[in-house]
Design an enzyme around this catalytic site. Sequence first.
Site, PDB file in Angstrom:
ATOM      1  N   ALA A 145       7.625  -2.289   1.134  1.00 28.36           N
ATOM      2  CA  ALA A 145       8.096  -1.712  -0.135  1.00 28.36           C
ATOM      3  C   ALA A 145       9.359  -0.878   0.108  1.00 28.36           C
ATOM      4  O   ALA A 145      10.352  -1.000  -0.614  1.00 28.36           O
ATOM      5  CB  ALA A 145       6.992  -0.859  -0.759  1.00 28.36           C
ATOM      6  N   SER A 148       0.852  -1.195   0.000  1.00 29.67           N
ATOM      7  CA  SER A 148       0.000   0.000   0.000  1.00 29.67           C
ATOM      8  C   SER A 148       0.893   1.252   0.000  1.00 29.67           C
ATOM      9  O   SER A 148       2.113   1.137   0.078  1.00 29.67           O
ATOM     10  CB  SER A 148      -0.915  -0.032   1.218  1.00 29.67           C
ATOM     11  OG  SER A 148      -0.108  -0.137   2.367  1.00 29.67           O
ATOM     12  N   GLN A 152       1.763   3.471   2.084  1.00 28.03           N
ATOM     13  CA  GLN A 152       2.726   3.605   3.188  1.00 28.03           C
ATOM     14  C   GLN A 152       3.367   2.260   3.544  1.00 28.03           C
ATOM     15  O   GLN A 152       3.630   1.977   4.707  1.00 28.03           O
ATOM     16  CB  GLN A 152       2.050   4.216   4.414  1.00 28.03           C
ATOM     17  CG  GLN A 152       1.837   5.716   4.328  1.00 28.03           C
ATOM     18  CD  GLN A 152       3.149   6.477   4.111  1.00 28.03           C
ATOM     19  OE1 GLN A 152       4.204   6.095   4.605  1.00 28.03           O
ATOM     20  NE2 GLN A 152       3.084   7.546   3.336  1.00 28.03           N
ATOM     21  N   SER A 153       3.609   1.433   2.537  1.00 25.27           N
ATOM     22  CA  SER A 153       4.160   0.101   2.811  1.00 25.27           C
ATOM     23  C   SER A 153       5.598   0.169   3.349  1.00 25.27           C
ATOM     24  O   SER A 153       6.489   0.713   2.689  1.00 25.27           O
ATOM     25  CB  SER A 153       4.126  -0.723   1.524  1.00 25.27           C
ATOM     26  OG  SER A 153       4.886  -1.891   1.688  1.00 25.27           O
ATOM     27  N   ASN A 154       5.795  -0.416   4.518  1.00 21.89           N
ATOM     28  CA  ASN A 154       7.154  -0.538   5.062  1.00 21.89           C
ATOM     29  C   ASN A 154       7.929  -1.606   4.316  1.00 21.89           C
ATOM     30  O   ASN A 154       9.135  -1.518   4.150  1.00 21.89           O
ATOM     31  CB  ASN A 154       7.092  -0.907   6.542  1.00 21.89           C
ATOM     32  CG  ASN A 154       6.383   0.151   7.347  1.00 21.89           C
ATOM     33  OD1 ASN A 154       6.862   1.272   7.446  1.00 21.89           O
ATOM     34  ND2 ASN A 154       5.218  -0.184   7.898  1.00 21.89           N
TER      35      ASN A 154
END
Length: 326
Positions: A78, A72, A74-76
């Site tokens: 990613a 998403s 705010q993916s950590n």
Amino acid sequence: MATNLSRVSLAHLPTPLQPLERLSRELGGPQLWIKRDDLTGLALGGNKTRKLEFLMGEAIHRQAQTVITAGSVQSNHARQTAAAAARCGLRCILVLSPMAPAEPEGNLFLDHLLGAQIRWAGDRDRDEFMQQIADQERVANRTPYIIPYGGSNALGAAAYFEAMHEMVRQSRQAQVEFDSVVFASSSGGTQSGMVAGSAAMHYPGRIVGMSVDEPSDMLAQRVLRLARLTIEYLDVRVEVSEDRVIVVDDYVGEGYAIMGEPEREAIDLLARFEGILLDPVYTAKAMAGLIDLVRKKTWRQDQAVLFWHTGGAPALFAYRDRLLRR
Ligand SMILES: Cc1ncc(COP(=O)(O)O)c(C=O)c1O
């Protein structure tokens, strides 16, 4: 644990295991401890760094030039994948959903800084989109490697099988026995690895995943399946019984990535009593659940409970206005 897995070194390990003395006193409950996987060290750290040691190892072993993953806004996961790819000299393509926000904040800002290419999924199926991108890479003569959502396959979960052994070694050294280990659970890879590790060690403590969005029965089924796959993958001879998988969905609150009052209180308490930053999407929900269970006298004062911090603080910046508004 099988040692023939390809692995790259990305994390500062072991991460610290520390008592939360001021918070424990403030809440008046059991002795609370914390395992600092927010300090794994790769571009602001988090739980995915451990998984990526194995996943990037496999990508390099397969001679990939491009890693592709999804998450998403705010993916950590990613952000840590972008950092791992930079460290290993690979291209990184992130499929993020749903749409580009007006300002690239928090993790998204860091994705750009870390040199990742970003493709917005919109309402497309993320897995199909990743396959299409992989095909385009092949046409361009580059070998792609797809890392699943959350890095949650048996290879990623193997990292938390190992982390569980690390934590148990540290707790023996500190002469503390945890009744429960509490943390945020979402795609389930972290919990599956811990459950597999705890089964292999016949660990007596409870492994309690706090769901951040899904109903507990759905997440528990996925965790059990992946824990068994992980055991098989690592060729460990042990049964993973259903009762090792505990998922609590009472603290999902207003839903995924929505920060309510309990999450805000958890962020404030950890910041002001311990100087530790939680994130609004995952760890604040899990800690809000732990605080509620402490207040409900779930544990005696002479018991010890571990909160496993899984990282995510960069997302705080995307929630700045909501955190400052009181
Ligand atoms: C900070 C943080 N905590 C916990 C989780 C959940 O980990 P898992 O997806 O392995 O369940 C994530 C996953 O994105 C995360 O970013």
